[in-house]
Design a protein around this motif. Structure first.
Motif, PDB file in Angstrom:
ATOM      1  N   ILE A 173       0.570  -1.256   0.008  1.00 33.98           N
ATOM      2  CA  ILE A 173       0.322   0.125   0.213  1.00 33.98           C
ATOM      3  C   ILE A 173       0.976   1.409   0.030  1.00 33.98           C
ATOM      4  O   ILE A 173       0.793   2.315  -0.907  1.00 33.98           O
ATOM      5  N   TYR A 174       2.454   1.120   0.597  1.00 31.01           N
ATOM      6  CA  TYR A 174       3.038   2.201   0.830  1.00 31.01           C
ATOM      7  C   TYR A 174       3.682   2.250  -0.308  1.00 31.01           C
ATOM      8  O   TYR A 174       3.477   3.730  -0.662  1.00 31.01           O
ATOM      9  N   ARG A 175       3.956   1.406  -1.104  1.00 27.19           N
ATOM     10  CA  ARG A 175       4.386   1.539  -2.954  1.00 27.19           C
ATOM     11  C   ARG A 175       3.992   2.484  -3.211  1.00 27.19           C
ATOM     12  O   ARG A 175       3.662   3.341  -4.357  1.00 27.19           O
ATOM     13  N   VAL A 176       2.244   1.981  -3.335  1.00 25.16           N
ATOM     14  CA  VAL A 176       1.471   2.762  -4.891  1.00 25.16           C
ATOM     15  C   VAL A 176       1.274   3.780  -4.097  1.00 25.16           C
ATOM     16  O   VAL A 176       0.309   4.099  -5.280  1.00 25.16           O
ATOM     17  N   LEU A 177       1.071   3.647  -2.694  1.00 29.92           N
ATOM     18  CA  LEU A 177       0.076   5.528  -2.843  1.00 29.92           C
ATOM     19  C   LEU A 177       1.507   7.234  -3.162  1.00 29.92           C
ATOM     20  O   LEU A 177       2.620   6.537  -2.962  1.00 29.92           O
ATOM     21  N   LYS A 178       0.830   7.284  -3.395  1.00 30.39           N
ATOM     22  CA  LYS A 178       1.503   8.988  -4.001  1.00 30.39           C
ATOM     23  C   LYS A 178       1.868   9.415  -3.035  1.00 30.39           C
ATOM     24  O   LYS A 178       1.584   9.421  -1.816  1.00 30.39           O
ATOM     25  N   PRO A 179       3.018  10.380  -2.700  1.00 33.37           N
ATOM     26  CA  PRO A 179       4.254  11.152  -1.791  1.00 33.37           C
ATOM     27  C   PRO A 179       2.771  11.964  -0.878  1.00 33.37           C
ATOM     28  O   PRO A 179       1.776  12.404  -2.137  1.00 33.37           O
ATOM     29  N   GLY A 180       2.794  11.373   0.217  1.00 31.21           N
ATOM     30  CA  GLY A 180       1.602  12.184   0.367  1.00 31.21           C
ATOM     31  C   GLY A 180       0.267  12.017   0.555  1.00 31.21           C
ATOM     32  O   GLY A 180      -1.072  13.066   1.379  1.00 31.21           O
ATOM     33  N   GLY A 181      -0.293  11.173   0.447  1.00 33.20           N
ATOM     34  CA  GLY A 181      -1.478   9.961   0.173  1.00 33.20           C
ATOM     35  C   GLY A 181      -1.948   9.445   1.506  1.00 33.20           C
ATOM     36  O   GLY A 181      -1.051   9.251   2.017  1.00 33.20           O
ATOM     37  N   ILE A 182      -2.938   9.558   1.353  1.00 34.32           N
ATOM     38  CA  ILE A 182      -3.872   9.207   2.320  1.00 34.32           C
ATOM     39  C   ILE A 182      -4.206   7.861   2.446  1.00 34.32           C
ATOM     40  O   ILE A 182      -4.788   7.107   2.077  1.00 34.32           O
ATOM     41  N   LEU A 183      -3.842   6.548   3.470  1.00 38.97           N
ATOM     42  CA  LEU A 183      -4.425   5.316   4.236  1.00 38.97           C
ATOM     43  C   LEU A 183      -5.582   5.876   5.233  1.00 38.97           C
ATOM     44  O   LEU A 183      -5.898   6.016   6.454  1.00 38.97           O
ATOM     45  N   VAL A 184      -6.543   4.888   4.458  1.00 42.91           N
ATOM     46  CA  VAL A 184      -8.172   4.676   5.071  1.00 42.91           C
ATOM     47  C   VAL A 184      -8.519   3.296   5.874  1.00 42.91           C
ATOM     48  O   VAL A 184      -7.927   2.503   4.861  1.00 42.91           O
ATOM     49  N   ILE A 185      -8.247   3.029   6.891  1.00 41.14           N
ATOM     50  CA  ILE A 185      -8.446   1.548   7.317  1.00 41.14           C
ATOM     51  C   ILE A 185      -9.995   1.114   8.579  1.00 41.14           C
ATOM     52  O   ILE A 185      -9.359   1.992   9.272  1.00 41.14           O
ATOM     53  N   GLY A 186     -10.660   0.552   8.236  1.00 43.48           N
ATOM     54  CA  GLY A 186     -11.529   0.345   8.366  1.00 43.48           C
ATOM     55  C   GLY A 186     -11.463  -1.121   9.473  1.00 43.48           C
ATOM     56  O   GLY A 186     -11.744  -2.274   8.646  1.00 43.48           O
ATOM     57  N   ASP A 187     -11.579  -1.662  10.376  1.00 48.97           N
ATOM     58  CA  ASP A 187     -11.662  -2.768  10.897  1.00 48.97           C
ATOM     59  C   ASP A 187     -11.440  -3.792  12.575  1.00 48.97           C
ATOM     60  O   ASP A 187     -11.320  -2.054  13.018  1.00 48.97           O
ATOM     61  N   TRP A 188     -11.431  -4.770  13.289  1.00 48.39           N
ATOM     62  CA  TRP A 188     -11.697  -5.115  14.345  1.00 48.39           C
ATOM     63  C   TRP A 188     -10.412  -4.687  15.339  1.00 48.39           C
ATOM     64  O   TRP A 188      -9.398  -4.476  15.031  1.00 48.39           O
ATOM     65  N   GLY A 189     -10.877  -3.671  15.988  1.00 45.05           N
ATOM     66  CA  GLY A 189      -9.097  -2.871  17.358  1.00 45.05           C
ATOM     67  C   GLY A 189      -9.758  -3.646  18.289  1.00 45.05           C
ATOM     68  O   GLY A 189     -10.476  -4.690  18.521  1.00 45.05           O
ATOM     69  N   LYS A 190      -8.387  -2.998  18.778  1.00 45.37           N
ATOM     70  CA  LYS A 190      -8.737  -3.226  20.484  1.00 45.37           C
ATOM     71  C   LYS A 190     -10.387  -3.310  21.351  1.00 45.37           C
ATOM     72  O   LYS A 190     -10.464  -2.212  20.830  1.00 45.37           O
ATOM     73  N   ALA A 191     -10.615  -4.062  22.179  1.00 40.65           N
ATOM     74  CA  ALA A 191     -12.151  -4.308  22.587  1.00 40.65           C
ATOM     75  C   ALA A 191     -12.306  -3.452  23.401  1.00 40.65           C
ATOM     76  O   ALA A 191     -11.017  -2.774  24.181  1.00 40.65           O
ATOM     77  N   ARG A 192     -13.085  -2.021  23.403  1.00 40.85           N
ATOM     78  CA  ARG A 192     -13.562  -1.461  24.406  1.00 40.85           C
ATOM     79  C   ARG A 192     -14.347  -1.427  25.737  1.00 40.85           C
ATOM     80  O   ARG A 192     -13.684  -1.010  26.731  1.00 40.85           O
ATOM     81  N   SER A 193     -14.178  -2.588  25.495  1.00 37.61           N
ATOM     82  CA  SER A 193     -15.271  -3.055  27.262  1.00 37.61           C
ATOM     83  C   SER A 193     -14.562  -4.467  27.066  1.00 37.61           C
ATOM     84  O   SER A 193     -14.395  -5.002  26.584  1.00 37.61           O
ATOM     85  N   GLY A 194     -15.215  -5.257  28.160  1.00 39.72           N
ATOM     86  CA  GLY A 194     -14.891  -6.322  29.040  1.00 39.72           C
ATOM     87  C   GLY A 194     -16.559  -7.170  27.565  1.00 39.72           C
ATOM     88  O   GLY A 194     -16.657  -8.161  26.547  1.00 39.72           O
ATOM     89  N   LEU A 195     -17.553  -6.459  27.478  1.00 41.17           N
ATOM     90  CA  LEU A 195     -18.243  -7.159  26.752  1.00 41.17           C
ATOM     91  C   LEU A 195     -18.328  -7.177  25.133  1.00 41.17           C
ATOM     92  O   LEU A 195     -18.333  -8.593  24.202  1.00 41.17           O
ATOM     93  N   MET A 196     -17.487  -5.852  25.164  1.00 43.24           N
ATOM     94  CA  MET A 196     -16.655  -5.885  23.088  1.00 43.24           C
ATOM     95  C   MET A 196     -16.249  -7.403  23.015  1.00 43.24           C
ATOM     96  O   MET A 196     -15.905  -8.505  22.126  1.00 43.24           O
ATOM     97  N   ARG A 197     -15.205  -7.558  23.960  1.00 46.74           N
ATOM     98  CA  ARG A 197     -13.955  -8.591  24.009  1.00 46.74           C
ATOM     99  C   ARG A 197     -14.809  -9.985  23.823  1.00 46.74           C
ATOM    100  O   ARG A 197     -14.153 -10.792  23.240  1.00 46.74           O
ATOM    101  N   PHE A 198     -16.049 -10.143  24.236  1.00 46.45           N
ATOM    102  CA  PHE A 198     -16.707 -11.303  24.525  1.00 46.45           C
ATOM    103  C   PHE A 198     -17.397 -11.696  23.432  1.00 46.45           C
ATOM    104  O   PHE A 198     -17.665 -12.717  22.603  1.00 46.45           O
ATOM    105  N   ALA A 199     -17.657 -10.418  22.332  1.00 44.99           N
ATOM    106  CA  ALA A 199     -18.658 -10.240  21.650  1.00 44.99           C
ATOM    107  C   ALA A 199     -17.807 -10.763  20.820  1.00 44.99           C
ATOM    108  O   ALA A 199     -18.101 -11.745  19.147  1.00 44.99           O
TER     109      ALA A 199
END
Length: 216
Positions: free
Chosen positions: A137-163
């Motif tokens: 991704i870094y290679r194909v982006l132009k200098p100054g180009g933007i990367l946006v990722i949406g994905d599972w991150g660290k759970a924000r609560s015990g319930l989210m971790r269980f889910a």
């Protein structure tokens, strides 16, 4: 001819791929998380934008509908989801080129895109593959180009971790362990990106979906 790298299908198992869109509708706040993803992307007229892991094509369709004056491409490893995406896009009469790749090198030259975005792909990659894809991704982006990722991150609560165990049961505990630990921003930084930030998150019925931004 290069050997295509093994990959985890969209819902963990090949036979479930056809149910991916239904699964998103059932377990995710679809309109909310997709709208926020495109808000983060901010597609502007004249930009060239790549989606890494286009899946069934829904995100590319929505980006095109947000701003038809962008030049969009999608790249994925799975021919089965490409067939689904092609059908949806052709039915709408849009021209959104979709490419397959071998899991190693993207079929684009250096500095080709203003922005690259991705959703619900990186949690399905092992650590080495995450790092390799971020370098591509870094290679194909132009200098100054933007990367946006949406994905599972660290759970924000015990319930989210269980889910999130529901995702891990489908995609594998070892593969998804980086998501549990919230390591994706570290890997983005290690790939050479600057200004790496987690810009927000949405809690869902199966975990905390996080948004990450960075700049080449």
């Amino acid at each position: 001819m290069r050997h295509k790298k093994d990959f985890i299908p969209a819902m963990g198992y090949d036979w479930l791929t056809g149910f991916y869109d239904l699964g998103i509708k059932l377990f995710m706040p679809e309109k909310k998380f997709r709208t926020r993803l495109i808000d983060e992307l901010q597609p502007a007229s004249g930009e060239t934008i790549l989606e890494f892991g286009f899946g069934t094509g829904q995100n590319l369709i929505l980006v095109h509908e947000r701003n038809a004056q962008t030049t969009l491409n999608g790249v994925d490893i799975d021919p089965k989801v490409k067939a689904i995406a092609d059908h949806k896009i052709n039915k709408l009469g849009y021209h959104l080129p979709l490419d397959l790749y071998d899991g190693k090198t993207f079929p684009y030259g250096n500095n080709s895109f203003d922005k690259v975005f991705s959703s619900l792909v990186f949690h399905q990659l092992d650590t080495a593959s995450k790092q390799s894809c971020l370098k591509e991704i870094y290679r194909v982006l132009k200098p100054g180009g933007i990367l946006v990722i949406g994905d599972w991150g660290k759970a924000r609560s015990g319930l989210m971790r269980f889910a999130f165990y529901a995702v891990q049961l489908t995609d594998g505990f070892k593969i998804t362990n980086d998501s549990v630990k919230g390591l994706l921003p570290l890997y983005i930084d290690q790939a050479g990106f600057k200004d790496v930030t987690e810009s927000g998150y949405i809690n869902t019925t199966i975990g905390s979906y996080s948004y990450y931004r960075a700049r080449k």
